[in-house]
Design a protein around this motif. Sequence first.
Motif, PDB file in Angstrom:
ATOM      1  N   LYS A 180     -12.458  -6.352  35.876  1.00  7.32           N
ATOM      2  CA  LYS A 180     -12.244  -7.698  36.407  1.00  7.32           C
ATOM      3  C   LYS A 180     -10.852  -8.202  36.033  1.00  7.32           C
ATOM      4  N   THR A 181     -10.452  -7.965  34.798  1.00  3.79           N
ATOM      5  CA  THR A 181      -9.125  -8.372  34.346  1.00  3.79           C
ATOM      6  C   THR A 181      -8.044  -7.632  35.132  1.00  3.79           C
ATOM      7  N   ALA A 182      -8.247  -6.343  35.334  1.00  3.73           N
ATOM      8  CA  ALA A 182      -7.278  -5.549  36.095  1.00  3.73           C
ATOM      9  C   ALA A 182      -7.184  -6.056  37.531  1.00  3.73           C
ATOM     10  N   GLN A 183      -8.317  -6.412  38.119  1.00  2.00           N
ATOM     11  CA  GLN A 183      -8.318  -6.943  39.483  1.00  2.00           C
ATOM     12  C   GLN A 183      -7.561  -8.270  39.546  1.00  2.00           C
ATOM     13  N   GLN A 184      -7.776  -9.126  38.555  1.00  3.07           N
ATOM     14  CA  GLN A 184      -7.087 -10.414  38.526  1.00  3.07           C
ATOM     15  C   GLN A 184      -5.581 -10.224  38.372  1.00  3.07           C
ATOM     16  N   GLU A 185      -5.178  -9.296  37.510  1.00  6.86           N
ATOM     17  CA  GLU A 185      -3.753  -9.027  37.324  1.00  6.86           C
ATOM     18  C   GLU A 185      -3.137  -8.476  38.604  1.00  6.86           C
ATOM     19  N   LEU A 186      -3.868  -7.608  39.277  1.00  6.12           N
ATOM     20  CA  LEU A 186      -3.384  -7.046  40.538  1.00  6.12           C
ATOM     21  C   LEU A 186      -3.205  -8.150  41.576  1.00  6.12           C
ATOM     22  N   LYS A 187      -4.179  -9.040  41.678  1.00  9.81           N
ATOM     23  CA  LYS A 187      -4.079 -10.144  42.631  1.00  9.81           C
ATOM     24  C   LYS A 187      -2.886 -11.039  42.310  1.00  9.81           C
ATOM     25  N   GLN A 188      -2.681 -11.333  41.032  1.00  7.26           N
ATOM     26  CA  GLN A 188      -1.551 -12.179  40.636  1.00  7.26           C
ATOM     27  C   GLN A 188      -0.228 -11.515  40.989  1.00  7.26           C
ATOM     28  N   ARG A 189      -0.122 -10.214  40.724  1.00  3.44           N
ATOM     29  CA  ARG A 189       1.112  -9.495  41.031  1.00  3.44           C
ATOM     30  C   ARG A 189       1.352  -9.459  42.538  1.00  3.44           C
ATOM     31  N   GLN A 190       0.289  -9.192  43.300  1.00  4.91           N
ATOM     32  CA  GLN A 190       0.425  -9.156  44.753  1.00  4.91           C
ATOM     33  C   GLN A 190       0.825 -10.524  45.294  1.00  4.91           C
ATOM     34  N   ARG A 191       0.231 -11.579  44.747  1.00  7.91           N
ATOM     35  CA  ARG A 191       0.568 -12.927  45.191  1.00  7.91           C
ATOM     36  C   ARG A 191       2.037 -13.229  44.899  1.00  7.91           C
ATOM     37  N   ALA A 192       2.507 -12.851  43.714  1.00 10.43           N
ATOM     38  CA  ALA A 192       3.909 -13.075  43.357  1.00 10.43           C
ATOM     39  C   ALA A 192       4.833 -12.300  44.297  1.00 10.43           C
TER      40      ALA A 192
END
Length: 65
Positions: free
Chosen positions: A24-36
């Motif tokens: 879940k943490t990895a997914q959240q980090e991926l989403k944040q990076r993609q959004r940036a």
Amino acid sequence: MEPACRKDKQKQQTPTRGDRTKQKTAQQELKQRQRAEIYALNKVMTELEQQQFEAFCKQMQSQSE
């Protein structure tokens, strides 16, 4: 005896709480990076579009004069 073996196999396949939290943490980090990355790309594209529009306006002004 087969049903007991099946239950054991199912238990082994399910991820542990820690694994789920990591995923879940990895997914959240991926989403944040993609959004940036999307925001950065959007900014670059907006600037490029503005430059092209200004060049077009200058070209139209020089043709009308």
